[in-house]
Write a protein that holds these residues in place. Structure first.
Motif, PDB file in Angstrom:
ATOM      1  N   ASP A   1      40.314  39.447  50.800  1.00  0.00           N
ATOM      2  CA  ASP A   1      40.309  38.237  51.623  1.00  0.00           C
ATOM      3  C   ASP A   1      41.661  37.529  51.617  1.00  0.00           C
ATOM      4  O   ASP A   1      41.892  36.625  52.413  1.00  0.00           O
ATOM      5  CB  ASP A   1      39.231  37.259  51.130  1.00  0.00           C
ATOM      6  CG  ASP A   1      37.828  37.815  51.303  1.00  0.00           C
ATOM      7  OD1 ASP A   1      37.634  38.709  52.157  1.00  0.00           O
ATOM      8  OD2 ASP A   1      36.930  37.357  50.576  1.00  0.00           O
TER       9      ASP A   1
ATOM     10  N   ARG B   1      34.619  32.914  35.224  1.00  0.00           N
ATOM     11  CA  ARG B   1      34.950  32.743  36.633  1.00  0.00           C
ATOM     12  C   ARG B   1      34.398  33.925  37.424  1.00  0.00           C
ATOM     13  O   ARG B   1      34.449  35.061  36.973  1.00  0.00           O
ATOM     14  CB  ARG B   1      36.467  32.682  36.778  1.00  0.00           C
ATOM     15  CG  ARG B   1      36.943  32.564  38.208  1.00  0.00           C
ATOM     16  CD  ARG B   1      38.446  32.481  38.294  1.00  0.00           C
ATOM     17  NE  ARG B   1      38.854  31.173  37.820  1.00  0.00           N
ATOM     18  CZ  ARG B   1      39.946  30.952  37.098  1.00  0.00           C
ATOM     19  NH1 ARG B   1      40.726  31.935  36.769  1.00  0.00           N
ATOM     20  NH2 ARG B   1      40.249  29.745  36.713  1.00  0.00           N
TER      21      ARG B   1
ATOM     22  N   GLU C   1      34.247  36.885  40.042  1.00  0.00           N
ATOM     23  CA  GLU C   1      35.252  37.848  40.508  1.00  0.00           C
ATOM     24  C   GLU C   1      35.648  37.498  41.946  1.00  0.00           C
ATOM     25  O   GLU C   1      34.797  37.145  42.760  1.00  0.00           O
ATOM     26  CB  GLU C   1      34.673  39.259  40.437  1.00  0.00           C
ATOM     27  CG  GLU C   1      35.692  40.354  40.489  1.00  0.00           C
ATOM     28  CD  GLU C   1      36.617  40.400  39.279  1.00  0.00           C
ATOM     29  OE1 GLU C   1      37.786  40.757  39.482  1.00  0.00           O
ATOM     30  OE2 GLU C   1      36.181  40.088  38.161  1.00  0.00           O
ATOM     31  N   ILE C   2      36.925  37.583  42.243  1.00  0.00           N
ATOM     32  CA  ILE C   2      37.435  37.249  43.575  1.00  0.00           C
ATOM     33  C   ILE C   2      37.781  38.540  44.308  1.00  0.00           C
ATOM     34  O   ILE C   2      38.452  39.418  43.753  1.00  0.00           O
ATOM     35  CB  ILE C   2      38.687  36.350  43.466  1.00  0.00           C
ATOM     36  CG1 ILE C   2      38.336  35.036  42.762  1.00  0.00           C
ATOM     37  CG2 ILE C   2      39.288  36.083  44.849  1.00  0.00           C
ATOM     38  CD1 ILE C   2      39.535  34.190  42.394  1.00  0.00           C
ATOM     39  N   ASP C   3      37.330  38.656  45.538  1.00  0.00           N
ATOM     40  CA  ASP C   3      37.657  39.820  46.351  1.00  0.00           C
ATOM     41  C   ASP C   3      39.060  39.615  46.926  1.00  0.00           C
ATOM     42  O   ASP C   3      39.259  38.800  47.830  1.00  0.00           O
ATOM     43  CB  ASP C   3      36.632  39.994  47.475  1.00  0.00           C
ATOM     44  CG  ASP C   3      36.894  41.241  48.306  1.00  0.00           C
ATOM     45  OD1 ASP C   3      37.882  41.966  48.041  1.00  0.00           O
ATOM     46  OD2 ASP C   3      36.096  41.490  49.228  1.00  0.00           O
ATOM     47  N   SER C   4      40.016  40.329  46.405  1.00  0.00           N
ATOM     48  CA  SER C   4      41.403  40.141  46.828  1.00  0.00           C
ATOM     49  C   SER C   4      41.636  40.532  48.284  1.00  0.00           C
ATOM     50  O   SER C   4      42.615  40.091  48.900  1.00  0.00           O
ATOM     51  CB  SER C   4      42.351  40.925  45.925  1.00  0.00           C
ATOM     52  OG  SER C   4      42.123  42.316  46.058  1.00  0.00           O
TER      53      SER C   4
END
Length: 192
Positions: free
Chosen positions: A184, A177, A179-182
């Motif tokens: 946001d 998956r 990486e998600i920028d938290s």
């Protein structure tokens, strides 16, 4: 708990994804029980235990597929191709577990909290199976709205079929998956 254990837990959480192609082996009874026990530790206001599990064993997948087709027909589907297609859904994995939410009227526990409790239980269930080396796919679809299917499962109309969990071993590796920028999704509350 050591830093290594904490890192392992976080890796397990970050790596969990739904896998569409599942093959043997599936968890045995002991491994499945471990996952159910993990699920039952989910937050549960007043310990109402709204979450229930129904195991569809490999030899009953065809019969369950027939039930799914009947549920879809109950919802008004008449296209024979769609009905035949849904009959094959249980064969996406060697083992299926239906997760149900039995809603109780309680003066201090609104229905939505009971639904969220089951959602947390499902996440614990999925993470436990993954930690044991299995892959899963959490599905629902139109069939979960069928009152006919709910009756077959012994549910009341207000109860929910919260998911059909497909369980097995990943047929192939999938990409990690992104990486998600938290940033946001998080902000610090301030007095207005």
């Amino acid at each position: 708990m050591t830093d290594s254990n904490i890192e392992t837990i976080h890796q397990n959480i970050h790596q969990r994804q739904s896998i569409g192609q599942l093959i043997e082996p599936a968890p045995n009874t002991e491994q499945l029980e471990k996952a159910v026990q993990a699920a039952l530790t989910a937050p549960d206001h007043h310990r109402l235990k709204p979450t229930r599990f129904v195991v569809v064993t490999p030899e009953l997948r065809a019969a369950f597929g027939e039930q799914l087709a009947s549920a879809l027909a109950d919802l008004g589907e008449t296209d024979s191709a769609q009905l035949d297609r849904v009959k094959q859904h249980p064969f996406r994995a060697p083992l299926l577990v239906l997760v149900l939410t039995t809603i109780q009227d309680h003066p201090k526990v609104p229905h939505f909290e009971q639904i969220l409790s089951t959602g947390a239980a499902i996440q614990n269930f999925l993470l436990s199976l993954q930690a044991q080396g299995f892959a899963t796919m959490w599905r629902s679809g139109a069939v979960v709205e069928s009152n006919w299917l709910k009756q077959q499962l012994g549910l009341k109309q207000q109860d929910l079929i919260s998911g059909i969990i497909y369980i097995g071993t990943a047929a192939k590796a999938i990409a990690p998956r992104a990486e998600i920028d938290s940033q946001d999704f998080v902000k610090v509350w301030q007095v207005t």
